[in-house]
Write a protein that holds these residues in place. Structure first.
Motif, short mmCIF file in Angstrom:
data_model
loop_
_atom_site.label_atom_id
_atom_site.label_comp_id
_atom_site.label_asym_id
_atom_site.label_seq_id
_atom_site.Cartn_x
_atom_site.Cartn_y
_atom_site.Cartn_z
N UNK A 2 2.59 -11.92 -6.27
CA UNK A 2 2.39 -10.92 -5.17
C UNK A 2 3.22 -9.46 -5.51
N UNK A 3 2.64 -8.44 -5.03
CA UNK A 3 3.02 -7.16 -4.94
C UNK A 3 3.61 -6.20 -3.83
N UNK A 46 6.06 -0.44 -7.12
CA UNK A 46 5.01 -1.09 -6.34
C UNK A 46 4.42 -2.51 -7.06
N UNK A 47 4.94 -2.58 -8.18
CA UNK A 47 4.61 -3.87 -9.25
C UNK A 47 5.92 -4.87 -9.03
N UNK A 48 6.94 -4.37 -8.30
CA UNK A 48 8.12 -5.48 -8.20
C UNK A 48 7.61 -6.88 -7.71
N UNK A 49 7.72 -7.96 -8.02
CA UNK A 49 7.27 -9.02 -7.43
C UNK A 49 7.89 -9.34 -6.14
N UNK A 50 6.97 -9.87 -5.21
CA UNK A 50 7.50 -10.37 -3.95
C UNK A 50 7.08 -11.87 -3.80
N UNK A 51 7.31 -12.45 -5.02
CA UNK A 51 6.89 -13.98 -4.95
C UNK A 51 7.61 -14.95 -3.91
#
Length: 90
Positions: A2-3, A46-51
């Motif tokens: 998730x991004x 924007x590409x930092x994971x939001x997992x």
């Protein structure tokens, strides 16, 4: 994965209240006026994971992707929470 964009889509779909924090935005989900869950949205890359979001919303990764992509509606999400005993039945 998730991004940041995915996190914003989910926040909008849940009609989350968004508050500005020091390092990130905080999306707060309330149901019938009661606090239920929250998750952070990074203001960095924007590409930092939001997992971490699925765990904070009491969902599996698959359910969270479905929430983002529209097969899972806000009402469907509420029903999942009812099924897990996190919300009373309506």
């Amino acid at each position: 994965m998730l991004t940041q964009d995915d996190a914003w889509k989910i926040a909008r779909k849940l009609k989350a209240e968004v508050k500005t924090g020091r390092r990130h935005e905080l999306a707060i989900f309330r149901y019938q006026g009661s606090y239920l869950a929250q998750f952070g949205i990074s203001r960095g890359s924007r590409n930092q994971p939001h997992d971490y979001i699925p765990k904070q919303l009491f969902l599996t990764h698959k359910q969270c992707r479905e929430l983002r992509d529209c097969p899972l509606t806000l009402e469907g999400y509420v029903q999942i929470l009812v099924g897990k005993g996190l919300l009373p039945t309506a």
